[in-house]
Design an enzyme around this catalytic site. Structure first.
Site, PDB file in Angstrom:
ATOM      1  N   ARG A  49      96.568  93.875  44.302  1.00 56.67           N
ATOM      2  CA  ARG A  49      95.733  93.097  43.061  1.00 56.67           C
ATOM      3  C   ARG A  49      96.665  92.024  42.655  1.00 56.67           C
ATOM      4  O   ARG A  49      96.359  90.798  42.469  1.00 56.67           O
ATOM      5  CB  ARG A  49      95.213  94.112  42.256  1.00 56.67           C
ATOM      6  CG  ARG A  49      94.604  93.230  41.003  1.00 56.67           C
ATOM      7  CD  ARG A  49      93.549  93.904  40.281  1.00 56.67           C
ATOM      8  NE  ARG A  49      94.016  95.300  39.796  1.00 56.67           N
ATOM      9  CZ  ARG A  49      94.838  95.714  38.804  1.00 56.67           C
ATOM     10  NH1 ARG A  49      95.824  94.661  38.397  1.00 56.67           N
ATOM     11  NH2 ARG A  49      95.226  96.918  38.925  1.00 56.67           N
ATOM     12  N   TYR A 102      75.851  72.952  40.336  1.00 54.88           N
ATOM     13  CA  TYR A 102      75.755  73.873  41.261  1.00 54.88           C
ATOM     14  C   TYR A 102      74.882  75.033  40.484  1.00 54.88           C
ATOM     15  O   TYR A 102      75.635  75.393  39.726  1.00 54.88           O
ATOM     16  CB  TYR A 102      77.093  74.370  41.858  1.00 54.88           C
ATOM     17  CG  TYR A 102      76.808  75.762  42.854  1.00 54.88           C
ATOM     18  CD1 TYR A 102      76.183  75.856  44.074  1.00 54.88           C
ATOM     19  CD2 TYR A 102      77.266  77.082  42.300  1.00 54.88           C
ATOM     20  CE1 TYR A 102      75.970  76.848  44.732  1.00 54.88           C
ATOM     21  CE2 TYR A 102      77.122  77.842  43.072  1.00 54.88           C
ATOM     22  CZ  TYR A 102      76.326  78.109  44.419  1.00 54.88           C
ATOM     23  OH  TYR A 102      76.305  79.146  45.018  1.00 54.88           O
ATOM     24  N   ASP A 174      85.382  70.876  39.977  1.00 56.63           N
ATOM     25  CA  ASP A 174      84.701  71.769  41.101  1.00 56.63           C
ATOM     26  C   ASP A 174      84.898  70.757  42.341  1.00 56.63           C
ATOM     27  O   ASP A 174      84.146  69.763  42.628  1.00 56.63           O
ATOM     28  CB  ASP A 174      83.401  72.258  41.073  1.00 56.63           C
ATOM     29  CG  ASP A 174      82.913  73.018  42.159  1.00 56.63           C
ATOM     30  OD1 ASP A 174      83.325  72.754  43.048  1.00 56.63           O
ATOM     31  OD2 ASP A 174      81.704  73.993  42.043  1.00 56.63           O
ATOM     32  N   LYS A 199      82.889  77.175  51.632  1.00 59.73           N
ATOM     33  CA  LYS A 199      82.530  75.913  52.271  1.00 59.73           C
ATOM     34  C   LYS A 199      83.466  75.423  53.166  1.00 59.73           C
ATOM     35  O   LYS A 199      83.976  75.713  54.291  1.00 59.73           O
ATOM     36  CB  LYS A 199      82.047  75.200  51.056  1.00 59.73           C
ATOM     37  CG  LYS A 199      81.089  75.599  49.983  1.00 59.73           C
ATOM     38  CD  LYS A 199      80.190  76.626  50.557  1.00 59.73           C
ATOM     39  CE  LYS A 199      79.030  77.423  49.469  1.00 59.73           C
ATOM     40  NZ  LYS A 199      79.224  76.943  48.316  1.00 59.73           N
TER      41      LYS A 199
HETATM   42  C1  PLP Z   1      79.183  77.642  46.724  1.00 55.26           C
HETATM   43  C2  PLP Z   1      79.492  76.802  45.672  1.00 55.26           C
HETATM   44  C3  PLP Z   1      80.156  77.423  44.493  1.00 55.26           C
HETATM   45  C4  PLP Z   1      80.025  78.960  44.440  1.00 55.26           C
HETATM   46  O1  PLP Z   1      81.040  79.530  45.271  1.00 55.26           O
HETATM   47  P1  PLP Z   1      80.785  80.943  46.116  1.00 55.26           P
HETATM   48  O2  PLP Z   1      82.120  81.211  47.042  1.00 55.26           O
HETATM   49  O3  PLP Z   1      79.470  80.899  46.809  1.00 55.26           O
HETATM   50  O4  PLP Z   1      80.983  82.091  44.914  1.00 55.26           O
HETATM   51  C5  PLP Z   1      80.440  76.763  43.391  1.00 55.26           C
HETATM   52  N1  PLP Z   1      80.502  75.203  43.495  1.00 55.26           N
HETATM   53  C6  PLP Z   1      79.964  74.694  44.590  1.00 55.26           C
HETATM   54  C7  PLP Z   1      79.936  73.293  44.276  1.00 55.26           C
HETATM   55  C8  PLP Z   1      79.546  75.422  45.565  1.00 55.26           C
HETATM   56  O5  PLP Z   1      78.784  74.616  46.417  1.00 55.26           O
END
Ligand code: PLP
Length: 379
Positions: A49, A102, A174, A199
């Site tokens: 962890r 998001y 982000d 992504k």
């Molecule tokens: C998908 C996404 C998230 C969240 O991520 P997860 O891996 O699904 O928890 C946060 N910000 C953006 C812009 C996203 O496209």
């Protein structure tokens, strides 16, 4: 390190395995490590962890490609976000978030962190005056996504960093939509970068993960403390898949951008399309800022359909190569209707999206096949 992006993505944190010479970091499927006498750790590892060698390789590579001091890998993007906000904020603090954040980020603030005592306000982060006016004495952070999802709005990262820092707050970016290949927020003044590595970084729709990269070592230590204390870490197999994806991020992103530009051209010339949302278009309100802070304009394209909601849904149902599905950033093209899918939970909130909107995650298939598929679906 002065090496280029692709070199760092392939080599940073990934020296050949000292025991076997394996050129790729192995999947260390292990929870605990033998100590040579009490407290005698061989390589700094005691419990997975806290740290695991496969995860460490990914974390070092992520820090390198974002130009940051410290990278940390999490079980999902939202786990990274939750850890970041609890590490840096306390109950009573206030955060500004994008008015088209998001959906999962909005839900985290509205349903989880607000109960914990963190208040927030959605603001149009593309409008620096509106952001400045919304800052309060208790504002601890400005949260920004750029480009935004699904409207592909653009925010000026350097401008927001200045506003945040003048107010004694942090700028958290982000960077999921752009990926570190197209945009490096830390160099523009951001304090921490967040990713859903699910992504573009992972890039193959086969793993869920998240990451934080801090600009300073000090912030990095704080986030690492909370990563261990809260425990939402990336497992070794997930870290390995994500690292494997990261190696080809640069070549994939260039092809995503090439294909997206061709898709935009097709949509612009189609009578059923009333508006194309893409920051690469000169008429996009954020184009100049995007051109200043991004290498290229990305693989996400949204458009509005002349016939309204039903016509938009029909197009989503008619594609063959563009798979109908949520998520984005994989090698395969995806299509979705945000109003009924990814952003359905935003209905009635300040984050509601237009009903005639279609979002594409343009993949890296042969472009002529993608164009033929879209032409057929548009009719
Ligand atoms: C998908 C996404 C998230 C969240 O991520 P997860 O891996 O699904 O928890 C946060 N910000 C953006 C812009 C996203 O496209």
């Amino acid at each position: 390190m002065n090496e280029g992006f692709e070199t760092l993505a392939i080599h940073a944190g990934q020296e050949a395995d000292p025991h076997t010479g394996a050129v790729v970091p192995p999947i260390y499927a292990v929870s605990t490590y033998k100590q040579d006498g009490v407290g005698g750790l061989r390589a700094g590892y005691e419990y997975s962890r806290s740290a695991n060698p496969t995860r460490t390789a990914l974390e070092e590579a992520l820090a390198a490609v974002e130009g940051g001091a410290r990278g940390l890998a999490f079980a999902s993007g939202l786990a990274a976000e939750d850890t970041l906000l609890r590490a840096l904020c306390k109950p009573g603090d206030h955060v500004l978030i994008p008015d088209d954040a998001y959906g999962g980020t909005y839900r985290l603030f509205a349903k989880v962190l607000e109960r914990w005592g963190l208040s927030f306000d959605p603001v149009p982060v593309g409008d620096l005056d509106a952001v400045r006016a919304a800052v309060r004495p208790e504002t601890r952070a400005i949260w920004v996504e750029t480009p935004t999802n699904p409207l592909l709005g653009i925010a000026d990262i350097a401008g927001l960093a200045q506003i945040a820092h003048e107010a004694g707050a942090l700028l958290l970016v982000d960077n999921t939509f752009a990926s570190p290949y197209l945009q490096q927020p830390l160099a523009l003044g951001a304090d921490v970068v967040v990713h859903s590595t699910t992504k573009y970084v992972g890039g193959h729709s086969d793993v869920v993960g998240g990451a934080l990269v801090s600009g300073s070592a000090e912030l990095g230590d704080r986030l690492a403390y909370h990563q261990n204390a809260m425990g939402a870490v990336s497992g070794p197999f997930d870290a390995w898949l994500t690292l494997r994806g990261l190696k080809t991020l640069g070549v994939r992103m260039d092809r995503h951008c090439d294909n997206a530009e061709r898709v935009v051209d097709l949509l612009l010339s189609h009578e059923k399309v009333s508006q194309v949302l893409y920051p690469g278009l000169p008429e996009h309100p954020g184009h100049e800022v995007a051109a200043k802070q991004m290498r290229r304009f990305g693989g996400m394209v949204s458009f509005r359909v002349a016939g309204g909601e039903e016509a938009a849904v029909e197009i989503c149902n008619r594609t063959r190569l563009f798979t109908l599905g949520e998520s984005l950033g994989g090698v395969e093209s995806l299509i979705e209707h945000p109003g009924r899918m990814t952003h359905a939970s935003a209905a009635g909130s300040p984050l509601e999206v237009p009903a005639d909107l279609v979002r594409l995650s343009v993949g890296i298939e042969t472009i002529d096949d993608l164009l033929a598929d879209l032409s057929h679906a548009l009719g």
